[in-house]
Design a protein around this motif. Sequence first.
Motif, PDB file in Angstrom:
ATOM      1  N   PHE A   9       0.834  -1.197   0.000  1.00  0.00           N
ATOM      2  CA  PHE A   9       0.000   0.000   0.000  1.00  0.00           C
ATOM      3  C   PHE A   9       0.868   1.245   0.000  1.00  0.00           C
ATOM      4  O   PHE A   9       0.598   2.217  -0.707  1.00  0.00           O
ATOM      5  N   LEU A  13       0.906   4.155  -2.737  1.00  0.00           N
ATOM      6  CA  LEU A  13       0.717   5.548  -2.340  1.00  0.00           C
ATOM      7  C   LEU A  13       1.828   6.424  -2.903  1.00  0.00           C
ATOM      8  O   LEU A  13       1.586   7.486  -3.483  1.00  0.00           O
ATOM      9  N   ALA A  16       1.350   6.776  -6.530  1.00  0.00           N
ATOM     10  CA  ALA A  16       0.231   7.672  -6.852  1.00  0.00           C
ATOM     11  C   ALA A  16       0.645   9.130  -6.721  1.00  0.00           C
ATOM     12  O   ALA A  16       0.359   9.959  -7.585  1.00  0.00           O
ATOM     13  N   MET A  17       1.353   9.425  -5.639  1.00  0.00           N
ATOM     14  CA  MET A  17       1.787  10.815  -5.433  1.00  0.00           C
ATOM     15  C   MET A  17       2.774  11.236  -6.503  1.00  0.00           C
ATOM     16  O   MET A  17       2.690  12.330  -7.070  1.00  0.00           O
ATOM     17  N   PHE A  20       0.987  11.692  -9.705  1.00  0.00           N
ATOM     18  CA  PHE A  20       0.148  12.889  -9.655  1.00  0.00           C
ATOM     19  C   PHE A  20       1.017  14.129  -9.795  1.00  0.00           C
ATOM     20  O   PHE A  20       0.666  15.078 -10.495  1.00  0.00           O
TER      21      PHE A  20
ATOM     22  N   LEU B 108      -6.719   7.721  -4.551  1.00  0.00           N
ATOM     23  CA  LEU B 108      -5.771   7.907  -3.448  1.00  0.00           C
ATOM     24  C   LEU B 108      -5.453   9.375  -3.234  1.00  0.00           C
ATOM     25  O   LEU B 108      -5.411   9.863  -2.110  1.00  0.00           O
ATOM     26  N   VAL B 109      -5.246  10.041  -4.336  1.00  0.00           N
ATOM     27  CA  VAL B 109      -4.875  11.450  -4.224  1.00  0.00           C
ATOM     28  C   VAL B 109      -6.039  12.264  -3.650  1.00  0.00           C
ATOM     29  O   VAL B 109      -5.844  13.146  -2.813  1.00  0.00           O
ATOM     30  N   LEU B 112      -6.138  11.600  -0.109  1.00  0.00           N
ATOM     31  CA  LEU B 112      -5.037  12.323   0.529  1.00  0.00           C
ATOM     32  C   LEU B 112      -5.432  13.764   0.799  1.00  0.00           C
ATOM     33  O   LEU B 112      -5.195  14.304   1.877  1.00  0.00           O
ATOM     34  N   HIS B 113      -6.068  14.378  -0.188  1.00  0.00           N
ATOM     35  CA  HIS B 113      -6.424  15.784  -0.014  1.00  0.00           C
ATOM     36  C   HIS B 113      -7.621  15.969   0.900  1.00  0.00           C
ATOM     37  O   HIS B 113      -7.954  17.091   1.263  1.00  0.00           O
ATOM     38  N   VAL B 123       2.135  12.496   5.794  1.00  0.00           N
ATOM     39  CA  VAL B 123       2.058  11.411   4.816  1.00  0.00           C
ATOM     40  C   VAL B 123       2.908  11.735   3.578  1.00  0.00           C
ATOM     41  O   VAL B 123       3.654  10.894   3.072  1.00  0.00           O
ATOM     42  N   VAL B 124       2.823  12.970   3.128  1.00  0.00           N
ATOM     43  CA  VAL B 124       3.583  13.356   1.931  1.00  0.00           C
ATOM     44  C   VAL B 124       5.085  13.304   2.203  1.00  0.00           C
ATOM     45  O   VAL B 124       5.858  12.778   1.401  1.00  0.00           O
ATOM     46  N   LEU B 158      -6.535   6.508   4.382  1.00  0.00           N
ATOM     47  CA  LEU B 158      -6.366   6.362   2.938  1.00  0.00           C
ATOM     48  C   LEU B 158      -6.720   4.948   2.504  1.00  0.00           C
ATOM     49  O   LEU B 158      -7.347   4.734   1.469  1.00  0.00           O
TER      50      LEU B 158
END
Lengths: 196, 171
Positions: A9, A13, A16-17, A20, B108-109, B112-113, B123-124, B158
């Motif tokens: 996961f 993640l 994904a970031m 993005f 997911l994004v 996240l937001h 997390v970031v 998440l």
Amino acid sequence: MPATPDPDFGKALTRAMDDFASDPQPPAFDAPAMVGRARRRRRLLLGGAVAAAVALGAGVTIGVRATGPGPRQVQAATPPTAVPASGLPWPFPSSDPSGSPSATPGGSSSAAPSGTPSGPLAGSPSAARKTVTVPSVIGKSRPEAERILTAAGLTVGNLVMLHGGNLPTGVLVGTQPAAGMDVPVGTPVMLMVSEG
Amino acid sequence: VGSWQRAERPDFVEFVQQRSAALFRTAYVLTGHQQVAEDLVQEALEKACRRWRRVAAADSPEAYVRRILVNLANDRWRRAGRAAERFEVPERADPHDSYRQVELRDGLVRALHGLPIGMRTVVVLHYLHDQGPEEIAGTLGISASSVRSQLSRGVAKLRATSTDLPQLEGA
């Protein structure tokens, strides 16, 4: 590393970031312009300091005429706190935070540290001669400000109208020399009045 | 996303050329909004420029500026209040992605937001920048244990959001 409940996961993640983040084209930032602004800003602050010194110097010169010798110590007493307040655009000089200062009327010639509790500037050792601390008149009406200033042993100088800000029309938004400054008795104080 | 190592004191203009894109990525992931991210980076760089001597002397100037950046974002969010907490993630179709991957990623994004800004930042920093709790704690001025708990709560949230997404393993 913290307890990641599920490395998969976590990876998803991260992906994904990362993914993005690649969507938009990163903008160009104008670094030379930033350097220029930083430099100008520094100069402005410095200029403010010089302006304060000059203004004080002018006050002193007039003060000399009015009250006799002994100007040098006063110039040394330029409080560092007054510097940003005299920056150019004048968004309400931030004199002293104490609000209304109780102008200690009645000459108050020798005892300078009356109106404001600003510590360092009361000091200048041999400046015990005729100086007064400019009282804060911000927010007062013009006649009242004039009364307070004259009661403190100062004279009323030029009037400057400023606009903008959120102060009601007709009130004092600042003085030059700024509140908290030690200046010779009789120094003309420029009034800055809001015109809405 | 490598850290920026150099022997000599870097020049600000050079730094901006080389690192602003990476900073922008961070800001964009954090805010989910291009214009907001750009403003944040701009502001962080202006601040860094004013104290460049100190920034340049840091072990990693980039990390220093990133710290300014994430704290700016956090300040701004908190000041704006919860109303502004959520920026809409714009709809987009990335031609390079398969439909499913886009969906998963966007899910997911978006989740996240939806996290509070502090948790989101943790997390970031952890997942995008591979930072450990101690480092994150130093960046945000909070305790490492708080970082740990926010991280695990954030990930749990998440995860919960992504259960309804098509298979995770594929991504």
